[in-house]
Design a protein around this motif. Structure first.
Motif, PDB file in Angstrom:
ATOM      1  N   PHE A  16       2.909   9.855   2.741  1.00 22.94           N
ATOM      2  CA  PHE A  16       2.092   8.993   1.886  1.00 22.94           C
ATOM      3  C   PHE A  16       1.416   9.806   0.780  1.00 22.94           C
ATOM      4  N   ARG A  20       2.184   9.419  -3.249  1.00 18.34           N
ATOM      5  CA  ARG A  20       1.135   8.971  -4.156  1.00 18.34           C
ATOM      6  C   ARG A  20       0.804  10.039  -5.191  1.00 18.34           C
ATOM      7  N   THR A 249      -7.113  -4.805  -2.490  1.00 15.75           N
ATOM      8  CA  THR A 249      -6.058  -4.551  -3.473  1.00 15.75           C
ATOM      9  C   THR A 249      -6.419  -5.160  -4.820  1.00 15.75           C
ATOM     10  N   ASN A 305      -6.413   2.895  -8.923  1.00 14.58           N
ATOM     11  CA  ASN A 305      -5.282   2.463  -8.103  1.00 14.58           C
ATOM     12  C   ASN A 305      -5.029   3.434  -6.951  1.00 14.58           C
ATOM     13  N   ASP A 309      -5.136   2.523  -2.912  1.00 14.62           N
ATOM     14  CA  ASP A 309      -4.044   2.834  -1.980  1.00 14.62           C
ATOM     15  C   ASP A 309      -4.561   3.601  -0.765  1.00 14.62           C
ATOM     16  N   ALA A 313      -4.674   2.331   3.212  1.00 18.12           N
ATOM     17  CA  ALA A 313      -4.060   3.110   4.284  1.00 18.12           C
ATOM     18  C   ALA A 313      -5.063   3.432   5.380  1.00 18.12           C
ATOM     19  N   ILE A 321       2.180   1.028   3.489  1.00 16.62           N
ATOM     20  CA  ILE A 321       1.771   2.070   2.538  1.00 16.62           C
ATOM     21  C   ILE A 321       1.705   3.395   3.244  1.00 16.62           C
ATOM     22  N   ARG A 322       1.133   3.410   4.459  1.00 17.39           N
ATOM     23  CA  ARG A 322       0.969   4.661   5.180  1.00 17.39           C
ATOM     24  C   ARG A 322       2.243   5.085   5.883  1.00 17.39           C
TER      25      ARG A 322
END
Length: 324
Positions: A16, A20, A249, A305, A309, A313, A321-322
């Motif tokens: 992750f 990212r 989000t 952003n 994220d 997570a 996501i994670r």
């Protein structure tokens, strides 16, 4: 040691983080390159446009040399990147001040408005969305649901600057409760913050209500009720945290939009921030300042952003996501 590193590299958090950070670096490069090309994509000579048609050719040539615009494009790009790494954003064509100094002076007032509006939007939307979800669950109280939905749609559809003008007319011109414009004392913050927060608050309240209604139909909420837990515990400890994932989000997107939305609101209230500065710089054709402010806005949105994220997570360890 090697095995431990291999396990660590294969962990969901490591993947992750790598994904990212890689996405952030690529996005930063795109934003920086777009800000650099802005000066070169403008039709005509930006230096001539900034100095005016009566400026002599010698003055234009001197200013172009001072800005490094007489160098090849690749050389200018490398100089621009080198300047960013050292905190050098160039020099304002209008004032002759370093762009970094202009941004440093104007950024705090803009952040004060954006953060204040963001906090107010959260404080208004989460309790309001939860309240109307509880009141209207299972198809109850249809008039209340219709009123809430209609009001939130209308408020969210009104642009910030129109809300700002209306608030000034009511609370400053007619009632005289708060200052019309400027940044002087607590009262001067009220109308700009409210004008920025009302639209996002209406959108977030609708999202919170919809997500809460979905959670209230879940099995774990039924189980909590079957255990005869207090009503407040069912709603606040079980329902609300699970309803906030989509809200978080959207909060990240709205925070970035709030920073950009300050451009028009600051001009309505004569607020000494980045928004009013970028408008005056565009009118004065002060392109180095415009470049720097656009870059600050772009980097700010990317960082928001990234924080969203990471927050998602941490809140939902099972999220894709994670684990992706």
């Amino acid at each position: 040691m090697t095995a431990a590193l291999a396990v660590r590299a294969g962990s969901p958090w490591a993947r992750f983080t790598a994904r990212r950070l890689g996405r952030l670096l690529v996005s930063l490069w795109v934003v920086v390159t777009a800000a650099f090309l802005m000066l070169h994509l403008i039709p005509g000579d930006p230096v001539r446009a900034a100095l005016g048609p009566t400026a002599s050719a010698e003055l234009v040539a001197t200013r172009r040399a001072a800005l490094g615009l007489d160098q090849p494009l690749w050389h200018q790009y490398l100089d621009y990147l080198r300047g960013l790494f050292t905190g050098d954003f160039g020099v304002s064509m209008s004032s002759g001040l370093p762009v970094s100094q202009v941004i440093g002076d104007r950024l705090p007032p803009t952040l004060e408005l954006a953060v204040g509006a963001f906090v107010l939007a959260i404080v208004l939307s989460v309790p309001l969305g939860l309240l109307f979800a509880v009141l209207t669950r299972g198809g109850r109280r249809r008039p209340a649901e219709l009123t809430f939905t209609s009001a939130s749609v209308v408020v969210a559809a009104i642009p910030e600057f129109m809300l700002a003008v209306g608030l000034v007319w009511v609370f400053s011109v007619n009632l005289g409760w708060v200052p019309v414009a400027g940044r002087d004392g607590f009262g001067s913050y009220v109308l700009p913050v409210v004008a920025l927060a009302l639209g996002p608050a209406a959108i977030l309240a609708r999202i919170v209500r919809v997500e809460t209604l979905a959670v209230l139909r879940a099995d774990f909420v039924r189980t909590a009720r079957a255990k005869r837990l207090p009503t407040s515990a069912v709603y606040l400890r079980h329902a609300l945290p699970n309803a906030l994932t989509a809200t978080i989000t959207l909060c990240g997107l709205l925070l970035g939009a709030l920073v950009a939305g300050t451009v028009l609101v600051e001009n309505v209230f004569a607020w000494p921030g980045l928004g009013s500065t970028i408008v005056s710089s565009i009118l004065a054709k002060d392109y180095p300042v415009v470049q720097g402010i656009v870059l600050v806005y772009g980097v700010g949105v990317l960082l928001v952003n990234l924080v969203v994220d990471i927050a998602l997570a941490l809140i939902d360890p099972r999220s894709t996501i994670r684990e992706s």
